[in-house]
Scaffold this active site. Structure first.
Site, mmCIF file in Angstrom:
data_model
loop_
_atom_site.group_PDB
_atom_site.id
_atom_site.type_symbol
_atom_site.label_atom_id
_atom_site.label_comp_id
_atom_site.label_asym_id
_atom_site.label_seq_id
_atom_site.Cartn_x
_atom_site.Cartn_y
_atom_site.Cartn_z
ATOM 1 N N HIS A 7 0.572 -1.250 0.087
ATOM 2 C CA HIS A 7 -0.128 0.157 0.136
ATOM 3 C C HIS A 7 1.069 1.527 -0.235
ATOM 4 C CE1 HIS A 7 0.263 -0.745 4.003
ATOM 5 N NE2 HIS A 7 0.319 0.116 4.545
ATOM 6 N N HIS A 79 3.890 7.738 4.136
ATOM 7 C CA HIS A 79 5.168 6.356 3.742
ATOM 8 C C HIS A 79 4.427 5.192 2.105
ATOM 9 C CE1 HIS A 79 2.510 4.141 6.579
ATOM 10 N NE2 HIS A 79 2.768 3.063 5.911
ATOM 11 N N GLU A 128 7.857 0.887 5.024
ATOM 12 C CA GLU A 128 7.271 -0.053 5.984
ATOM 13 C C GLU A 128 7.650 -1.409 5.419
ATOM 14 O OE1 GLU A 128 2.484 -0.446 6.213
ATOM 15 O OE2 GLU A 128 2.675 -1.432 8.047
HETATM 16 CO CO CO Z 1 1.072 0.947 6.526
#
Ligand code: CO
Length: 132
Positions: A7, A79, A128
């Site tokens: 994502h 992020h 991440e």
């Molecule tokens: Co995230």
């Protein structure tokens, strides 16, 4: 090492407004909002055919995205999340290569182990890693 883009996360000051933009203006499939007190955020997921967008709104006094929104009051990309086979192994390898791994692996918003990597080591972007 990294696999799919899981994502893109966007920090927003008003998650209802941001959800409406994605649902109504962009015509995307938008989830209900979910408070995640353990992570200091409320999240909404937008399902796209090839990946997801995660909207993040601060929750509580110590939200980890508060400082980001102070610097970017209108919101912004916070992020990118890439999938890896084994978060623990990735963290060990990256730390061994001199990258700054932020904290120990923990269970992320999808119930899977995640770690975060310092933006200064990754082209100015907070990264991440999530276990696939
Ligand atoms: Co995230």
């Amino acid at each position: 090492m990294i696999g799919k883009l899981n994502h893109v996360a966007i920090a927003v000051p008003d998650i209802e407004k941001a959800s409406a933009v994605y649902r109504n203006t962009l015509g995307a499939l938008v989830s209900d909002k979910v408070p995640q007190p353990d992570h200091g955020v409320t999240t909404v997921f937008i399902e796209l055919p090839n990946t997801k967008v995660e909207l993040l709104e601060p929750l509580g006094d110590n939200s980890p995205i508060r400082a980001f929104l102070d610097r970017n009051p209108g919101g912004g990309i916070h992020h990118l999340c890439y999938e890896v086979d084994d978060v623990e192994e990735a963290a060990t390898k990256l730390a061994g290569d001199g990258a700054r791994v932020l904290g120990a692996p923990k269970i992320g918003a999808h119930g899977k182990p995640v770690i975060f990597l310092h933006p200064k080591d990754f082209c100015g972007t907070l990264v991440e890693l999530e276990e696939a």
